[in-house]
Design a protein around this motif. Structure first.
Motif: not given
Lengths: 221, 221
Positions: B138-139, B141-143, B145-146, B148, B156, B160, B181, B219-220
């Protein structure tokens, strides 16, 4: 520092008074203090003990593979730090943990934790419940991040907190913007527009839903 | 149905052979079969037992507060269903669980699970590790989704998974688009552009990083 403050921590607070002395005796714990700015843990350090933050507050930061720093969250005592990771296959800290003020941390070695989980049902329940609530928190955050528009995120956040037509924000707008992964002015603008459109009223972190259908439509539009 | 298939499930598979008979005797389990399309659980049902999917596969769906259906994931046997929620303060299914084919499920009542967690260390470790890995999932996935941009998410995801300069996608592009998503054509377009720009090569779910710096910058940016 009073080691009994450990029983204020969510995963330990349901341990009955009568069992607390034997719980502490079975723990083999040690205590450590940190100055403001000190690293309590570094990303990728192995998690070999349960870290309980007894006093103070910390921030957690993640350094991405590309080298940028992402602020994750602020944790205030009394709370466990990364308790789920003690048992992960990849049992490494996912973040840097940095003291925001003077902090006290008690360390419970993994072996002691295993022993207590096996022998103390209140501790087992507390530990499981904390990790479960964390899963809930992360799931909700994924749901919010999956919503494309800022008004949609706001609408979902309000709907998930509504009791009848009333709702309360537990965090301020700066924290909420961070939670959504957006800039604060963008959040403020969307909120203003929802007030102008008479979908909600909102003042000092409390609000009322005026147009439920319009609010629900924002989530999916 | 063979109840011993339960020991193929991640949270039970490390229970030593010598302990399996007494583990089963202590469980008070019951079994149930479901036809394709049947609801195994409905969102908001209380979770009062551990559900282990022994055979078949299910999809999970979340009905948002606004009434839309979100596909969450497909789970293939043998796997536990929502094990973290058995111990949550709000111990309700976060999703509908629907059989995608004929399914067999074994139910372990919460009391039995508590008893076995206390008395069987391998089960305790397995349960905790499964929930921890879920938190990691879950963590991550949050990363993602964050981030843009689609290329940023892809970069990313690749970073990973990289071992040196090589990487493998464990899921196909349709599943990856869902995980991010986003729409599948958007993913395919971004991937093509990264190939054209000679940042990576990629064929049949395997790839190589050709320009590490450019990948990290995505990524950034």
């Amino acid at each position: 520092m009073n080691i009994n403050d450990l029983f204020l921590c969510p995963i330990c607070r349901n341990i009955p008074l009568s069992e607390r002395e034997s719980f502490l005796n079975g723990l083999n714990y040690h205590l450590k203090t940190y100055k403001k700015g000190a690293f309590i843990a570094r990303q990728e350090d192995p998690v070999e003990a349960l870290y309980l933050l007894l006093s103070g507050s910390v921030k957690t930061e993640m350094i991405s593979d590309a080298g940028t720093v992402l602020n994750i969250e602020i944790i205030k005592a009394p709370k466990p730090l990364a308790p789920a990771f003690l048992f992960a296959e990849n049992n490494r800290f996912p973040v840097d943990v940095i003291a925001l003020e003077a902090c006290e941390v008690v360390f419970l070695p993994k072996k002691s934790v295993m022993l207590q989980l096996s022998s103390n049902e209140a501790f087992l329940r507390g530990y499981m419940a904390f990790n479960s609530n964390r899963t809930n928190f992360l799931s909700e955050r994924i749901k919010l991040l999956s919503i494309k528009t800022i008004k949609g995120k706001l609408a979902q956040y309000i709907l998930s907190r509504a009791r009848g037509n009333y709702f309360t924000f537990e965090i301020n707008q700066t924290q909420l913007a961070e939670y959504f992964g957006i800039a604060r002015p963008s959040l403020a603008r969307s909120l203003s527009e929802m007030l102008e459109d008479k979908i909600i009223t909102f003042k000092k972190n409390e609000g009322e839903i005026l147009n439920m259908n319009a609010l629900k439509e924002l989530v999916v539009s």
